[in-house]
Each structure stands twice: as C-alpha cells, then as structure tokens.
Scaffold this active site. Structure first.
Site, PDB file in Angstrom:
ATOM      1  N   GLY A  97      -9.885 -11.559  64.634  1.00 19.35           N
ATOM      2  CA  GLY A  97      -8.673  -9.995  64.612  1.00 19.35           C
ATOM      3  C   GLY A  97      -8.694  -9.842  65.547  1.00 19.35           C
ATOM      4  O   GLY A  97      -8.680 -10.053  66.790  1.00 19.35           O
ATOM      5  N   GLU A  98      -7.712  -8.255  65.336  1.00 15.48           N
ATOM      6  CA  GLU A  98      -6.965  -7.990  66.174  1.00 15.48           C
ATOM      7  C   GLU A  98      -6.727  -6.208  65.802  1.00 15.48           C
ATOM      8  O   GLU A  98      -6.651  -6.160  64.593  1.00 15.48           O
ATOM      9  CB  GLU A  98      -5.337  -9.158  66.636  1.00 15.48           C
ATOM     10  N   VAL A 104      -9.802  -9.849  69.212  1.00 22.86           N
ATOM     11  CA  VAL A 104     -11.574 -10.692  69.360  1.00 22.86           C
ATOM     12  C   VAL A 104     -10.900 -12.172  69.230  1.00 22.86           C
ATOM     13  O   VAL A 104     -10.363 -13.067  67.912  1.00 22.86           O
ATOM     14  CB  VAL A 104     -12.141 -10.246  68.178  1.00 22.86           C
ATOM     15  N   ASP A 223     -17.922   7.134  65.250  1.00 21.51           N
ATOM     16  CA  ASP A 223     -17.259   5.998  65.151  1.00 21.51           C
ATOM     17  C   ASP A 223     -17.894   5.295  63.783  1.00 21.51           C
ATOM     18  O   ASP A 223     -17.219   4.376  63.626  1.00 21.51           O
ATOM     19  CB  ASP A 223     -16.892   5.104  65.831  1.00 21.51           C
TER      20      ASP A 223
END
Length: 417
Positions: A97-98, A104, A223
C-alpha cells in the site's frame, strides 16, 4: 485483534493486496471516522465538531529527544541494507500500500535473529518506508516508535523494529493477513462481514482503546477509523498507526493542549470515543463516515444516521443491506444506542471507553448470540411491508495525508482532528 501472531516458518504466500492505510492518492480504503469532537480548531465545513467547554489547567508532558526515545525502546534497530534485502530491494510486487507517510512493503525476516530471509521462510512482516521529504512524516514515525515501543496489548499491532539509517526512516510491524476493517466494509469485492464478526471487531477495538485510556499515563489515539483497525486471520482486532497519538491529561486536568495546522485546541479521550461511535455507525450501515457521492444529508453518516438511531422502528433504514437482515434485534438496538451516546455533541455526555467495552462484551457471548439469532442464524428487524434499506456502496475519492497502515494494502482518508 486479540491474538494475531506474526506468520512463521515457511509461511505460504500471505494474502496480499489488503489495504495499508494510506492517504488519498491510493484507492480509498479508509473511512473518515476520526471526528475528534472535543477539539476547537478549524475543520472542513462538511463535518460538525461539537465544542468542549470544561475548564482545566492545561499541562503538556515534557517532550523527549529522538535519542532518548530510540534508546529506551525495546525494538530491533534494523539497517537499511537489511530491510532492502527483506523486501527484495522494495520490489513493486512486494508493495502492499501507499500513503502520505510513504509505502508499505511485505518482507521476510528470520524468526529468531530478525535477519532478512528468503520469501516463504521465517516470518512475514510489513515494512513502512517514510518518504524522504517532510518533517511531519518524521514526527509521526518517531511518535509511532515512542508509543508502540513501550505499549504492549493483544489489541495493539506489534511493532518489531525501526530503521534510522542516514536519511532512511522505516518501521517493521507484524503482518495482518486480513488487512483493515475498511477493506471488508467498503470494498465491493470483499465478502460481507457477518453480524457476529462485526461485534467481535468492535469488542476488540474497544478493548484496545480502553487499554490506552485507562492507563495511569493515558494515551489519546486521535486517529480512530476503520482503516486503522486491522484484522488477523481469525478477525481478531489490532489498532495500528500511532503517529498522531498524544499523552492525555494528568492529575485533575480534563484535557491537554494540541496544535494542528497552526491552530490551538483542547483534546481529551472523549474525542476518541466520538470517533469510535462513528466506526460503530460504519459497522451498522456499511457506509463510509463521509461520502460526497451521496446526496444532501446522506453525505455525512453521523448527520444522516442520528435521526434513526434512537427509534427501534426506523433502525432498519440504516442497516447494511449486505447483512441481508441477519442480525439480532436486541443487540442491534444496543449498538445503535451506544453509537448515539458516543457521538453526543457534548463530550461530558459521552461514555468512557471502558463503559463502551462493558456494553459491547455481552453481545459477543455465544449463548446470548444464539438466543437472539435462533437456529436460523439471524433474527430479522422487520422493515415493514414494502420497505427497503437504503444502503449503497460507493468508493469516494479521498484527499489528505496519511502515515500508511502497516498491513495489506490499506489506503487512508483525510484526517479530521
């Protein structure tokens, strides 16, 4: 996720392409469910942020230096060369992922020595690589090391180590094979989560947050959203991405000062409770917290759902159609009522996370679940003749920065703090 362990010895090629929570540029895989209601700084106009009125003396903890944080952690210090080898030089087919933080990657390390190993041998890990530019990313990287280097709980993702080699900043986590809650709720291609699994996920997340809030040195997560709630192979829950975490108030104080985008605000653990209430709404409805592809009030999940949560006869209108009405009436009403309390505009009226957990745990009891669902597996909330639940599934574009959740490919939505 309660008991998720890192995959070991000759792990078969682990499930890839689950979303590692990242920012908007990636296919949106997160929800905008962190609406920290107790803060007073500016936020996008689409979100209604309740005000916080309690008075207290604001005390900020003494910050530690980077050297103090790194030296006090019980984490493995990796070299950049080791992590290059573990990811096969960060090959594109290792990308999970980004996000705004960076990318990642899936990597493999020896279970005992943590030395890089060949794919399929040792244990699989998720390696988050910080983009070289940007102070904010480095700050979040250091915060992640500070908290996850000291906090250990079955419902917190395990941070194995870090890399601070020259200009390179990376983090090494246990791998979570089922990715994020966001993936399972909002991706068309995913199998819908059953009611029992949704409750299991909610209970696991609540345990993690209760642990953070009930510590002597309280931690406010800041978060809370579906993209940061990660799942192991058995749908046990673990919280990830502590880059925005902050030490809570001490003594008789009710909040601490915080600063985002140049503005000051007040922060308390009740902000996390509000955001968790939004996650509960997402679990009930299968809708994202904010979806600009919806029309009018339905764009904002909280504003839309609030009108139905307190009415048993209308609750079916917000329920996820992918559940096919297979959910126990009493438990569903309990969760809806709890969500309504969590998203109260007044922080002092919201329950503590320990109280939220106490309300959710009985719903997971197998005997109670069987009693309510019956042998057929589901007790339907009767929508009445000719009625349909108006749930839709749209992947809306996202904007904002993220720090990249460490598991399969999750992508982040904008943070509203």
């Amino acid at each position: 996720m309660g008991n998720c362990l890192i995959t070991s010895s000759r792990v078969q090629s682990a499930q890839s392409s689950q979303h590692a929570s990242g920012p908007s540029k990636v296919t949106s895989r997160s929800s905008l469910s962190s609406f920290p209601s107790t803060q007073t700084f500016s936020t996008p106009s689409t979100v209604t942020i309740p005000s916080y009125t309690e008075r207290s003396i604001e005390v900020l903890p003494t910050p530690r230096t980077e050297g103090e944080i790194l030296s006090s952690s019980n984490l493995k210090a990796f070299t950049f060369s080791e992590l290059k080898s573990a990811t096969r030089n960060f090959r594109p087919d290792s990308l999970l992922g980004e996000g705004g933080f960076g990318c990642v990657y899936k990597g493999w390390i020896d279970e005992q020595s943590f030395a890089p190993s060949k794919p399929g041998y040792g244990m699989v890990v998720a390696i988050k690589k910080l983009k070289p530019e940007g102070f904010q990313g480095h700050k979040e990287w250091l915060t992640e090391v500070e908290y996850l280097g000291q906090l250990h709980h079955p419902n917190l993702v395990k941070l194995i180590g870090y890399c601070s080699d020259g200009d390179h900043r990376l983090l090494v986590y246990e791998f979570m094979p089922k990715g994020s809650l966001e993936n399972h709720l909002f991706r068309r291609s995913s199998q819908p989560l059953s009611w029992a699994i949704r409750i299991k996920v909610a209970v696991g997340a609540a345990r993690g947050f209760a642990f953070l809030h009930d510590r002597e040195s309280q931690v406010i997560y800041r978060d809370v959203k579906a993209s940061n709630i990660l799942l192991d192979s058995e749908f046990n829950t673990k919280l990830s991405d502590f880059g925005l975490a902050k030490a809570g108030p001490t003594g008789d104080n009710t909040h601490v000062s915080t600063q985002v985008m140049g503005t000051h605000g007040r922060l308390s653990a009740k902000a996390d409770v509000y955001s968790f209430g939004v996650v509960l709404l997402e679990l009930l409805s299968g809708r994202r917290a904010f979806d600009k592809n919806k029309i009018g009030i339905e764009q904002n999940l909280v504003d839309w759902a609030r009108h139905f949560l307190g009415d048993k006869r209308k609750l079916y209108r917000i329920m996820d159609s992918r559940l096919e009405a297979q959910y126990p009436k009493k438990a569903t009403h309990t969760v809806a009522t709890l969500a309504l309390q969590c998203i109260s505009n007044e922080a002092k009226l919201r329950p503590k996370m320990s109280e939220v957990l106490a309300a959710l745990e009985p719903l997971q009891d197998s005997k109670e679940m069987m009693k309510q669902t019956g042998r057929s597996g589901g007790m339907v909330l009767d929508p009445g003749p000719g009625s349909k639940s108006p749930i839709g599934y749209v992947n809306s574009p996202r904007r904002g920065m993220g720090n990249g959740s460490p598991m399969a490919s999750n992508r982040k939505s904008p943070r509203v703090r």
